[in-house]
Design an enzyme around this catalytic site. Structure first.
Site, PDB file in Angstrom:
ATOM      1  N   PRO A   1       0.798  -1.224   0.000  1.00 38.93           N
ATOM      2  CG  PRO A   1      -0.070  -1.058   2.134  1.00 38.93           C
ATOM      3  CD  PRO A   1       0.590  -2.022   1.206  1.00 38.93           C
ATOM      4  CG  ASN A   2      -0.170   4.451   1.269  1.00 37.08           C
ATOM      5  OD1 ASN A   2      -1.025   5.166   0.740  1.00 37.08           O
ATOM      6  ND2 ASN A   2      -0.371   3.864   2.437  1.00 37.08           N
TER       7      ASN A   2
ATOM      8  NE  ARG B   1       4.429   6.660   2.748  1.00 40.21           N
ATOM      9  CZ  ARG B   1       4.573   5.393   3.077  1.00 40.21           C
ATOM     10  NH1 ARG B   1       4.820   4.493   2.143  1.00 40.21           N
ATOM     11  NH2 ARG B   1       4.447   5.017   4.333  1.00 40.21           N
TER      12      ARG B   1
ATOM     13  CE1 TYR C   1       8.828   4.664   3.080  1.00 37.84           C
ATOM     14  CE2 TYR C   1       7.900   6.854   3.402  1.00 37.84           C
ATOM     15  CZ  TYR C   1       7.976   5.525   3.751  1.00 37.84           C
ATOM     16  OH  TYR C   1       7.198   5.055   4.755  1.00 37.84           O
TER      17      TYR C   1
ATOM     18  CG  ASN D   1       8.202  -2.436   0.181  1.00 41.71           C
ATOM     19  OD1 ASN D   1       7.688  -2.527   1.306  1.00 41.71           O
ATOM     20  ND2 ASN D   1       8.857  -1.350  -0.208  1.00 41.71           N
TER      21      ASN D   1
ATOM     22  CB  ALA E   1       1.119   0.205   5.806  1.00 44.97           C
TER      23      ALA E   1
ATOM     24  CG  ASP F   1      -1.611 -17.042   8.607  1.00 45.47           C
ATOM     25  OD1 ASP F   1      -0.555 -17.079   9.266  1.00 45.47           O
ATOM     26  OD2 ASP F   1      -2.726 -17.036   9.149  1.00 45.47           O
TER      27      ASP F   1
ATOM     28  CD  GLU G   1      10.157  -8.293   5.459  1.00 48.56           C
ATOM     29  OE1 GLU G   1      10.992  -9.097   5.967  1.00 48.56           O
ATOM     30  OE2 GLU G   1       9.368  -7.632   6.148  1.00 48.56           O
TER      31      GLU G   1
ATOM     32  CG  HIS H   1      10.924  -3.119   4.617  1.00 54.80           C
ATOM     33  ND1 HIS H   1       9.571  -2.920   4.609  1.00 54.80           N
ATOM     34  CD2 HIS H   1      11.109  -4.356   5.146  1.00 54.80           C
ATOM     35  CE1 HIS H   1       8.961  -3.963   5.127  1.00 54.80           C
ATOM     36  NE2 HIS H   1       9.868  -4.869   5.447  1.00 54.80           N
ATOM     37  CG  LEU H   2      11.486   1.800  -0.650  1.00 52.42           C
ATOM     38  CD1 LEU H   2      10.272   2.672  -0.878  1.00 52.42           C
ATOM     39  CD2 LEU H   2      12.433   1.886  -1.838  1.00 52.42           C
ATOM     40  CB  SER H   3      12.723   3.688   5.242  1.00 54.06           C
ATOM     41  OG  SER H   3      11.611   2.966   5.733  1.00 54.06           O
TER      42      SER H   3
ATOM     43  NE  ARG I   1       9.727   5.505   8.595  1.00 48.52           N
ATOM     44  CZ  ARG I   1       8.733   5.309   7.730  1.00 48.52           C
ATOM     45  NH1 ARG I   1       8.742   4.235   6.965  1.00 48.52           N
ATOM     46  NH2 ARG I   1       7.746   6.177   7.632  1.00 48.52           N
TER      47      ARG I   1
END
Lengths: 146, 146, 146, 146, 146, 146, 146, 146, 146, 146, 146, 146
Positions: I10-11, I18, I23, I74, I77, I87, I98, I100-102, I107
């Site tokens: 999401p996003n 953003r 990011y 990724n 959220a 699951d 997996e 993640h950018l940040s 955070r």
């Protein structure tokens, strides 16, 4: 003419029926009518959406960027669980006001934490259906003040 | 003519000076002027008090019972620590609206818990000085609706 | 003739009115009358004070040192938040009995912790207005036993 | 003539010996004698039981329903761990007063929580052996007041 | 003829494949067949739905109000995270039975909390595919008993 | 013919009387009659025991090993505190089903944790007296499936 | 000539008497004499205040803004509970040094958290009455360094 | 000739059968034989008891005071829940050594806390059946050293 | 030719806009271009999807089973709140990486817990848009190594 | 002539460079020069050591026993994690003063707990490089007062 | 002839001096003598090391692999903080017994957690210097039993 | 030619042997060979160090400042406990990449918190020995991008 997006979160379509002791007897169509009347009086254009799906609400928020001047949102159950809605609001340039019908801080423990409040411009809670009209007025104030 | 008691909690007498990044530049006299103007327009009588002493605020609240139709309170620092103010509000028969200038839920952890929210009729937070005028309007709505 | 200081904490001046379901219908003057009658019977001299201000209660306690033989205190809301009252009691040489009208351990979570109990000679809670007369009797027993 | 059941919890049969710094030097037979003397004076009939077994104490409480007018209980160690004793008291129609010799709130952390207090009519703690006589008097008051 | 809505939550469409050590080897079509056979025998009409989307499950529940006599739901992963599903169930007038294939209380810590149990009429867990047939029988009992 | 041991935990002998709002009005003898009738129909032999003593329940469970094919247990208050009952069940080779009359997850916080669930084959809760018959049926299913 | 405000928090007027094992035998007048002597030597003007009332201490701090060059404060019991004093210090432009007689981090758990330290320029603790003279020297260093 | 009381807590009568991966295959009679052989060699007299009832174990401990020189106890499940056993040990004048077959600190979270360790003279854990013989030797050392 | 499914949570469609401080300024189309270029070079076939709906992401993952050799995800959220996505991944036979950018661990507190990491084959975080290309390379290594 | 050991903990050799916003621009050699100048003035002999190794700092402390009259220590990162340094200080007969450049209580959560404060004679924090000179003066006061 | 490595952790070189109330008056050389005497009697070869440096203790443990048959370790302060020592022990093939002089579970809260216990073969604590000889005997038993 | 420092934390010298189920069978020399081969290919100069001592790793990091262009570090056990290593990295101007062989978030609770991640430029975990080569590539990307 200002354009405002109103977003009703999950289960708010059942208002008036759902635990009237907690939420009052006003239905969602009645709230929408009152909001529209107020909008007419304040000369703003309202678009009103409701969804039970977290991701759809994220879509609504993302889509508001260049089309609306502000968002009035009652995230309902997602207030307490949705990082995705929080992130969508955080990235917006327009003002967002969060409203709640009931006082979430006097209900179950898991409703005491709002993931949305820290990214909203302001929060109004506990005034029943009146929270929406107070919220709309507050949102317009914020927009004018920008 | 309705009578409203406005109570400003500790350190609010320093508004406009205190961490303007957090609270804005409006001073307490300016907020009071705006509130009085609105009160004049809405034809209500305002009494405004400020105190840094927890027990004096309890006294103000107790004294309001038969003299006022409602209380608009910004408990400031006592929001998070005062069971005594909470108890004083809980025993009142008149309506109480809680306001905060800043969004207390996006500040330090110890400001995330409000002992006052569960006993207030409604809460408005994060709109800066505007929280007061929104709160006064909301309070009058609640009083009329009774 | 023994001299006892009775201290009523914040909001207890509203007794009889405040949440009668929780505190009963007896008013503070009625409690004081019963206490005075018992005191007369037991041949002790009572001084009774009430305050909503934490620091004034600290003043009352500090002032009791050489003037009274014991203190009967219902710290009410300050039971759960006042380190200052705790410290004032800890330094006293005279006996202190803590009383509560309601059973604080069956109310809200934040009322389950008493900062005062660990420094009181004994605690009596949950007997309504009767807690005071039981407390006065207990306090006199403690004083005689010294 | 009122009938009262006194229940002493685990290890109280060792009183007078056990950590006298905490519990005083009075033995259980001495406490029982004082209680009996007071009972005689107040014209009530006492039945006194002690057990180290949690379930036997549940049995005592269940058996009291139609045979006694009230229970005076010091649940000792089971205060902090027994949901079963709590449930047995909750179902009773007669009054129950909880007593403790020491101030459990100024001892080890695990003694700060009482499972019994929320279902007792009242609690008296920290007066040593005197807690029992205060408790008996308080219990009789409650019974008369019914 | 009673009408029952069966709702399978996220990932249950993979049953039989997904960690057979935890969930058994029965597939969802097999469970549905067994449920239908039992329904035929008990003369009730089943409607069966599965979704991976939280908001769709909220829609299913909202839509059941006047069309079904009861809901049999395995909320799967949403058991632990969905306030929205909880709120949808809380507002329903018809009976809801919650089932789980595995014993959620003997798995990872984050699966030990069910947001659904407090609003369900009853819960059955740990019997594998059998939990569904036990749940259907229990649900019909509840409906008849109304 | 299968043999089943039914164990009722502490205070269940008071059923029907104890907080009927929570547990319903059915008495334990009535539950036992219904269970026996079902057992007769299903051609199983029931042995029914009740105890308020944690250790006796451990004895019952230990004694079941070679004499019974399964245990149906409502551990009541010991559900939340007894590691000893948990250990006794963990060592058994026969099947154990845990039942509760009320929904323990919608009651006090300290009733939300079951020490027994992780070692039971399955758990049924919230159906009132019906939980027992559902549990007996489920237990027999488990035994046949072995 | 620099002007310094010294603020003694609640119960410090009892110094020398109060738990000498913890706080030493020096009295407050003695500490004040030593401070005044040092001030004379360092050619600064001291104003010394003590209060048991949280709100009065807030008043002292607010009043210091344009009248003093620095504040030396021992908030005593309010160290751990007063958000109001913290807020008053945070808004000041002048330097504030926090002192404690005892090592608050080796006492009861509830004394381990200082709400004041994060807003003070520096903190000195555990040196007994000496903490004050060290604090005065440190405060003057800070003022000169500005 | 020294006299030692050995107390085996709940479910230890099942040793050798119960989760052999955790506790080993040695049975309780075998452990008792080895202990008796060692006792014979060391010329001490052993009395061995086992109970599943918490209160009976309290009785055993209370009864040991003038009859035994020391206690060797494996409190098993009661290690983690019994304040009553802890209190019984705390009041004893004779030495008590606590033993565990398994390493309780590498098992479930709720087994990581021992209420008994703080009142035992010493603790030995994780050596399987050997923990008992090590414990008996250690206990005799402690008794001789007195 | 290997087939890889890339899932953006999401996003992420708003990337570049953003919170660029967190990011970076790279947009999602730019990331996708870089990924496709790398894929072309490594001779793998990419399919790229983005959704704001938790349940749709579950659908994507379920649908990948026999159609793809690996998933690069990724979860944004949903990393912190989705048991359903966890699951879905847990049941897959193909490799999942997996990204993640940040650096989520530097955070807000609620972003420090990943429900996905424990079921992913590996995790790469904090390298900005580069996390994706590192992740694709790592995923292909894992697939070859199988 | 008094002898003082100054111990600088890990990373303090980088002072002046390391996050100047937090620690100031003064380098360790500059601090040492100032300390030596003050020592010369006060006629005490300084020995100064720095180490990044926890165990070496333990060695320094142990070695100080009969060779120094006091220790001035900035344990830096080990403040929050080293039980070993705490134990080494606890066993010393000479005085130990703890200093910190920054206010550790206004930084990250994991820096709020000092394992060293409870065993130090006193603590000075938040005055930057000045904390050292204040600490040296305080330490000499403590030594003279012995 | 078996070879055993004895490792004494930080500050144990100060034994006999350090808080004799807690650790006894025996010095480390005395403990080593007793251990050597026992070793001679049991015909095992002891190597004894002490270090205050966590990493050196890791080195000792790593170096023991093919040179010793077992390790007897008192990790002292590192018991509660060292994941590195835990990992070094976890990888060893030889037996490790953990000993403590004092009962760590009746001291400060931060000493209640042992990172070492879960990877040790067994643990002996609270017997003072005797813990070592009991530990050596236990270790040899474990080695013989292999 | 770029220069990179590779730091292996405690116990990594045992790789290949230590819990192969968790860490794989590759030895540290093998990992170093692969890294060197990759370095040769990428034309960077590697320096490789390993230490079990926290403070030595701090020394390595401090020494890297002007001698290396980046650090590749696997802090192993110190990941979870070392504030000192965190502080050393925080002060560096060069890039630092953190790698882990295993997925630390799916292991014991105490390994879920990384003190290093918040100060590293990026983190790669769970790919076994491959984490290092991915990390080296990522580090070089970061350096080029500067």
């Amino acid at each position: 003419m200002k354009k405002i997006l109103v977003i009703h979160g999950p289960n708010l379509n059942l208002l008036g029926k759902r635990e009237p002791g907690v939420y009052g007897k006003t239905t969602l169509p009645q709230i929408n009518s009152v909001l529209k009347a107020l909008a007419a009086k304040l000369k703003v254009k309202l678009t009103i959406k409701q969804s039970n799906v977290e991701g759809e609400i994220v879509d609504f928020i993302q889509g508001a960027e260049n089309k609306f001047d502000g968002i009035l949102i009652n995230p309902a159950a997602y207030t307490h669980t949705s990082v995705a809605i929080r992130d969508a609001i955080a990235v917006l340039d327009i003002k967002v006001v969060e409203v709640h019908l009931s006082n979430i801080y006097s209900r179950e423990e898991f409703r005491h934490k709002s993931l949305i409040s820290p990214v909203a411009s302001g929060t109004i809670l506990g005034f029943g259906a009146k929270s929406y009209t107070l919220g709309l007025a507050a949102l317009l104030d914020l927009i004018s003040a920008k």
